[in-house]
Design an enzyme around this catalytic site. Structure first.
Site, mmCIF file in Angstrom:
data_model
loop_
_atom_site.group_PDB
_atom_site.id
_atom_site.type_symbol
_atom_site.label_atom_id
_atom_site.label_comp_id
_atom_site.label_asym_id
_atom_site.label_seq_id
_atom_site.Cartn_x
_atom_site.Cartn_y
_atom_site.Cartn_z
ATOM 1 N N CYS A 182 0.833 -1.210 0.000
ATOM 2 C CA CYS A 182 0.000 0.000 0.000
ATOM 3 C C CYS A 182 0.873 1.268 0.000
ATOM 4 C CB CYS A 182 -1.000 -0.034 1.144
ATOM 5 S SG CYS A 182 -2.393 1.093 0.923
ATOM 6 N N ARG A 225 -8.263 2.060 0.977
ATOM 7 C CA ARG A 225 -7.897 3.260 0.205
ATOM 8 C C ARG A 225 -6.647 3.001 -0.622
ATOM 9 N NH1 ARG A 225 -6.993 8.289 3.434
ATOM 10 N NH2 ARG A 225 -5.473 6.907 4.355
ATOM 11 N N HIS A 255 -3.211 -5.182 1.462
ATOM 12 C CA HIS A 255 -2.547 -5.473 2.739
ATOM 13 C C HIS A 255 -2.529 -6.971 3.025
ATOM 14 C CE1 HIS A 255 -2.284 -1.302 4.266
ATOM 15 N NE2 HIS A 255 -3.340 -1.116 3.501
ATOM 16 N N GLU A 312 -0.765 -8.488 5.062
ATOM 17 C CA GLU A 312 -0.533 -8.667 6.502
ATOM 18 C C GLU A 312 -1.826 -8.638 7.309
ATOM 19 O OE1 GLU A 312 -0.590 -4.186 6.056
ATOM 20 O OE2 GLU A 312 -0.022 -5.908 4.816
#
Length: 192
Positions: free
Chosen positions: A82, A137, A172, A174
């Site tokens: 990101c 986002r 993401h 993670e």
């Protein structure tokens, strides 16, 4: 093997947990002295999500930008998620200057809109298979250079790519339980 995680802002703790599940030691990097102290022991670096403008500003204020950029330019493996993707991009469409600017990609910040526009999906990722993807986002990669390998797309938009030892995702990994991309990055680190 030990992986550094830029710990100025964002989901650095979640990346550390993913590495721990893989049996990989990690160290949080919070300032220049910290980076210099651990650099020679590191096999790679993770640039987590967060707010890219704030992280870029902190990197400059803490005098970390140039040393990390030099390491990446010399082949040091890096995984940007990101905001980390934005930090690595050669060009950011809404900004005059880039941050590290080491990866031959053009990025559009916040392409997936506001927090309410965040979403979850699953898609195929080259070299990894079908994986869950959490977008908050997220940016998109609007174009890539000739040496950049597109790893994944969602709705015809590039969301994961690799150039040499640089791996990036708009999403993401993670924030899921899937370790595939972190394993993929560890494999990059092993051969670097």
């Amino acid at each position: 093997m030990k992986i550094g995680i830029l710990a100025l802002q964002g989901a650095f703790a979640e990346h550390a947990q993913m590495l721990e599940k893989l049996g990989i030691e990690s160290v949080e990097l919070r300032n220049l002295k910290n980076f210099q102290q651990h650099y020679s022991d590191l096999s790679g670096l993770i640039l987590p999500g967060g707010e890219s403008t704030a992280i870029g500003k902190l990197l400059r204020e803490l005098y970390m930008l140039e040393p990390i950029k030099q390491a990446i330019s010399s082949g040091f493996p890096v995984f940007g998620t990101c905001a980390g993707l934005i930090l690595l991009a050669k060009e950011i469409t809404s900004q005059k200057e880039s941050h590290f600017g080491t990866m031959d990609i053009v990025v559009e910040r916040n392409a997936y809109g506001r927090q309410l526009g965040s979403f979850y999906t699953e898609a195929d990722c080259k070299g990894v298979g079908k994986i869950p993807m959490t977008f908050i986002r997220g940016p998109i990669i609007s174009s890539v250079g000739k040496k950049v390998n597109i790893l994944a797309t969602v709705n015809n938009k590039i969301v994961a790519a690799q150039e040499k030892n640089m791996l990036v995702t708009s999403f993401h990994p993670e924030l899921t339980n899937n370790l595939s991309l972190h394993k993929y990055f560890i494999d990059i680190c092993k051969v670097a």
